[in-house]
Design a protein around this motif. Sequence first.
Motif, short mmCIF file in Angstrom:
data_model
loop_
_atom_site.label_atom_id
_atom_site.label_comp_id
_atom_site.label_asym_id
_atom_site.label_seq_id
_atom_site.Cartn_x
_atom_site.Cartn_y
_atom_site.Cartn_z
N PRO A 194 0.82 -1.22 0.00
CA PRO A 194 0.00 0.00 0.00
C PRO A 194 0.85 1.26 0.00
N ARG A 195 0.42 2.22 -0.82
CA ARG A 195 1.11 3.50 -0.95
C ARG A 195 0.08 4.62 -0.89
N MET A 196 0.55 5.83 -0.66
CA MET A 196 -0.33 6.99 -0.74
C MET A 196 -0.48 7.38 -2.22
N ASP A 197 -1.12 6.51 -2.94
CA ASP A 197 -1.21 6.64 -4.40
C ASP A 197 -2.66 6.36 -4.80
N PRO A 198 -3.44 7.39 -5.13
CA PRO A 198 -4.84 7.17 -5.51
C PRO A 198 -5.01 6.19 -6.66
#
Length: 421
Positions: free
Chosen positions: A79-83
């Motif tokens: 998981p990443r802060m990537d929409p």
Amino acid sequence: MHILVLGAGVVGVTTAWYLRQEGYDVTVVDRQCNAGTETSYANGGQISVSHAEPWANPSTPLKVLRWLARPDAPLLFRPRMDPAQWRWGISFLRECTSARAARNMRQIVRLGIYSRERLQALRKDIEIEYDHLEKGILHLYTNPGEFESALEPARIMRELGCDRQVIDADRAVELEPALSPVRQRIAGATYTAEDESGDARRFTQALAIKAQEAGVEFLYGTEILGFENTRDRVLGVTVIREGRHQTLRADSYVLSLGSFSAILARKLGLFLNIYPAKGYSITVPVKNEDAAFNVSLIDDEYKLVFSRLGDRIRVAGTAELSGYSRELNLTRCRAIVRRTAELMPEAGHWEQSEFWAGLRPATPSNVPYIGKSHFGNLYLNTGHGTLGWTHSCGSAAALADIVAGRKPDVDFTFTGLQPAR
């Protein structure tokens, strides 16, 4: 008509070839110094119509949860802060129903059969060498539960025309004697005699040379920045070439930039639900000819594919959803070596493994985008995931038909995109 093909991987080069065969003037643009040097460079090497079960199927969500804590998991979601990653992941979960998985499999199998036929026809038409073998693909299972889960997809594939036969361990060893040391561990297998293997990079570069001889122009070392466009037409592609900003113009354009297609399409207001699935491979020299396989193999439990490329062995697989980094994760590389050496310890010089990672352009459904966008002169041929090599010739031939105003000779739902909201 002049057509600009963006991307010189196996999909872009085959697209250029088939468009040129239609009589179009074609230019291919790529940032690399040669064709086939990114995702096509060291992939699994299989023309695998039988490898058509989508990642998104009812059994996958639970597996992914179990694999979250495993750095060597076959499918790893970081998981990443990537929409874009979360949007892709939510869409992926929606595709995990039985009905959607079956629908997507039908699409993938039909395109795969058509593409394999087109590759075989191309090989008859032109002399092209790429370490290809026509000895089929054998899916092997050391886990009885995984073998049981493969029976229904194999049945569906047979109904669709892909002759994936269910066989026992004895027949598997008869087909590939290199498996005899692990005969007692094989719970079952399937075999598709019509499937093939070959070096995708060698094929791509050899076809690029043939295309150049036929009149296709290749602009290597050219970085694509964006577009000039109106609401409904592309007017040009902005690039940096030999240090200078330029605008390349054509009558029509084809987007075949793999995982980077989504980034570029966004600049036009088009949403392509493509996210990079980093795949890994090892390439090793053959050590013992008697112990090395010749029939291509797929280890479904570990999501690995094995191809014999002349005097080399290629083993590829796993998927890591972690953004656009191509940095090697040595834990995942060593996991491939470990599993392969466990199955065939004497086949290759495993200590000499050459590691590689590439970004495979995955859609949530595993079904690619092929067809015309809402821009009147922009076409798409991208998002093939792990099957770019398998689907390349069929996708390119179908797109050439679409550009020429004909209906492609394959039962497949071709793309028509709307502007992003």
